[in-house]
Enzyme design. Structure first.
Site, PDB file in Angstrom:
ATOM      1  N   GLY A   1       5.931  20.147  25.597  1.00 23.93           N
ATOM      2  CA  GLY A   1       6.655  20.783  24.265  1.00 23.93           C
ATOM      3  C   GLY A   1       6.048  21.804  23.773  1.00 23.93           C
TER       4      GLY A   1
ATOM      5  N   LEU B   1       6.804  24.950  23.004  1.00 23.21           N
ATOM      6  CA  LEU B   1       7.215  25.946  24.006  1.00 23.21           C
ATOM      7  C   LEU B   1       6.649  27.164  23.493  1.00 23.21           C
ATOM      8  CD1 LEU B   1      10.781  24.302  24.835  1.00 23.21           C
ATOM      9  CD2 LEU B   1       8.415  23.646  25.924  1.00 23.21           C
TER      10      LEU B   1
ATOM     11  N   GLU C   1       6.777  31.368  25.614  1.00 20.96           N
ATOM     12  CA  GLU C   1       7.306  32.532  26.811  1.00 20.96           C
ATOM     13  C   GLU C   1       7.036  31.863  28.167  1.00 20.96           C
ATOM     14  OE1 GLU C   1       9.776  34.907  26.849  1.00 20.96           O
ATOM     15  OE2 GLU C   1      10.134  34.413  24.958  1.00 20.96           O
TER      16      GLU C   1
ATOM     17  N   HIS D   1       6.719  28.532  29.323  1.00 17.76           N
ATOM     18  CA  HIS D   1       7.748  27.663  29.672  1.00 17.76           C
ATOM     19  C   HIS D   1       9.220  28.242  29.611  1.00 17.76           C
ATOM     20  CE1 HIS D   1       4.867  25.444  26.987  1.00 17.76           C
ATOM     21  NE2 HIS D   1       4.649  24.726  28.209  1.00 17.76           N
TER      22      HIS D   1
ATOM     23  N   GLY E   1       3.911  26.761  36.102  1.00 21.82           N
ATOM     24  CA  GLY E   1       3.255  27.960  35.845  1.00 21.82           C
ATOM     25  C   GLY E   1       1.970  27.959  36.714  1.00 21.82           C
TER      26      GLY E   1
ATOM     27  N   GLN F   1      -3.355  22.422  38.788  1.00 20.33           N
ATOM     28  CA  GLN F   1      -2.120  21.478  38.932  1.00 20.33           C
ATOM     29  C   GLN F   1      -1.279  21.807  39.939  1.00 20.33           C
ATOM     30  OE1 GLN F   1      -0.268  19.816  34.947  1.00 20.33           O
ATOM     31  NE2 GLN F   1       1.008  21.730  35.333  1.00 20.33           N
TER      32      GLN F   1
ATOM     33  N   ARG G   1      -2.198  25.272  23.529  1.00 18.96           N
ATOM     34  CA  ARG G   1      -3.436  25.232  22.709  1.00 18.96           C
ATOM     35  C   ARG G   1      -4.139  26.778  21.876  1.00 18.96           C
ATOM     36  NH1 ARG G   1      -4.443  21.538  27.241  1.00 18.96           N
ATOM     37  NH2 ARG G   1      -4.756  19.262  26.306  1.00 18.96           N
TER      38      ARG G   1
HETATM   39  O1  PAF Z   1       1.638  21.233  32.614  1.00 21.78           O
HETATM   40  C1  PAF Z   1       1.952  20.793  31.676  1.00 21.78           C
HETATM   41  O2  PAF Z   1       2.467  20.747  30.714  1.00 21.78           O
HETATM   42  C2  PAF Z   1       1.689  19.164  31.864  1.00 21.78           C
HETATM   43  O3  PAF Z   1       0.466  18.840  32.835  1.00 21.78           O
HETATM   44  C3  PAF Z   1       2.837  18.653  32.825  1.00 21.78           C
HETATM   45  C4  PAF Z   1       3.140  19.013  34.158  1.00 21.78           C
HETATM   46  C5  PAF Z   1       4.155  18.444  31.889  1.00 21.78           C
HETATM   47  C6  PAF Z   1       2.583  16.761  33.129  1.00 21.78           C
HETATM   48  O4  PAF Z   1       2.505  16.281  31.629  1.00 21.78           O
END
Ligand code: PAF
Length: 286
Positions: A31, A33, A35, A37, A147, A153, A187
């Site tokens: 959440g 959000l 650009e 996302h 992203g 990740q 953040r």
């Molecule tokens: O990248 C994120 O915002 C989080 O790590 C994710 C992939 C939604 C998992 O909570």
């Protein structure tokens, strides 16, 4: 656009779409959000018959002293943004739906999870993999969009999908930056105006690395040292790590070859920011 908060509500919708033969695109988010996302959402809209966005601030990926409690949340704002993009469904589960009393099952991608961000955030990727696998099981997407801002990740989730034979394609998309070059992150809202200015040092250090590489520097140690020198000159910055690693296994590189990841995490005041640059056979992306 609908909002599902329970597993049954979500499953009902997904089943109906599957029966209609619609391809499901999925954008998992926490959440607040931005650009970055929305660029994932737009790609999903282009490529899928139905787009699902999850909004869930996942407690399992935050350490005990991290910002879980204060992580920015604004469902109404997110809902308006997603409605405008033509999203089909938001999955917005409460914590007890994702982790009911007695929850015991976790996913770990060994080794990769302990490098880079994993060193200073132990348990973080275990939390990410666990929630993403659960979300994949619930949403059953054909494609899921992430992203490159969170490069580690992406690399870890790709490995999880490969190792567990999950029937989903991970689609990584370019990092999105603000007008002044700062990588977009929920953040960033923590930064004071002075810190916001200081935070530009992350991108500046990547620009420096790019210039060095383009002028023929291949020695990873040299590049890393120059980046560290530049960041250290910023009084509000404290380096967590600056690493030049293999783009697949995240092992440190001595020489920049065809593929590499230059990744960094830097505290600006109390806010930990990450950024990266990727070198592939197609060129440099940051
Ligand atoms: O990248 C994120 O915002 C989080 O790590 C994710 C992939 C939604 C998992 O909570």
């Amino acid at each position: 656009m609908e909002i599902a908060s329970t597993v049954n509500e979500l499953r009902e919708k997904i089943l109906a779409w599957k029966n209609q033969g619609r391809k499901i695109g999925f954008v998992p988010t926490m959440g607040y959000l931005h650009e970055g996302h929305l660029s994932l959402v737009r790609e999903s809209k282009k490529r899928s018959g139905a787009t699902v966005v999850s909004i869930f601030v996942n407690p399992k990926q935050f350490g005990p002293t991290e910002d879980y409690k204060v992580y920015p949340r604004d469902l109404e704002r997110d809902r308006a943004l997603l409605e405008k993009e033509g999203v089909d469904l938001i999955f917005y589960p409460p914590v007890e739906v994702m982790y009911p009393e007695g929850y015991r099952t976790y996913v770990e991608v060994e080794d990769l999870q302990d490098k880079l961000c994993g060193k200073s955030r132990p348990g973080h990727f275990r939390g990410v993999c666990t929630v993403v696998l659960k979300l994949f099981n619930l949403v059953q997407p054909d494609e899921a969009y992430f992203g490159w801002k969170d490069a580690q990740q992406v690399i870890i989730l790709r490995k999880m999908v490969e190792d567990l034979n999950l029937p989903v394609k991970i689609v990584p998309l370019p990092l999105v930056r603000d007008h002044d070059g700062l990588a977009l992150s929920s953040r960033n809202t923590y930064l004071s105006p002075e810190e916001r200015q200081a935070a530009l040092v992350l991108k500046k250090s990547l620009d420096l690395a790019e210039n060095l590489i383009q002028t023929g520097e291949k020695n990873a140690r040299q590049i890393r040292e120059k980046m560290i020198e530049l960041i250290s000159a910023e009084p509000l910055a404290r380096i967590d790590y600056v690493e030049i690693v293999d783009l697949q296994n995240l092992e440190p590189l001595e020489k920049i070859a065809d593929e590499a990841l230059i990744a960094l995490a830097v505290f600006i005041g109390r806010t930990r920011l990450i950024d990266n640059l990727r070198i592939t056979t197609g060129g440099i992306e940051k």
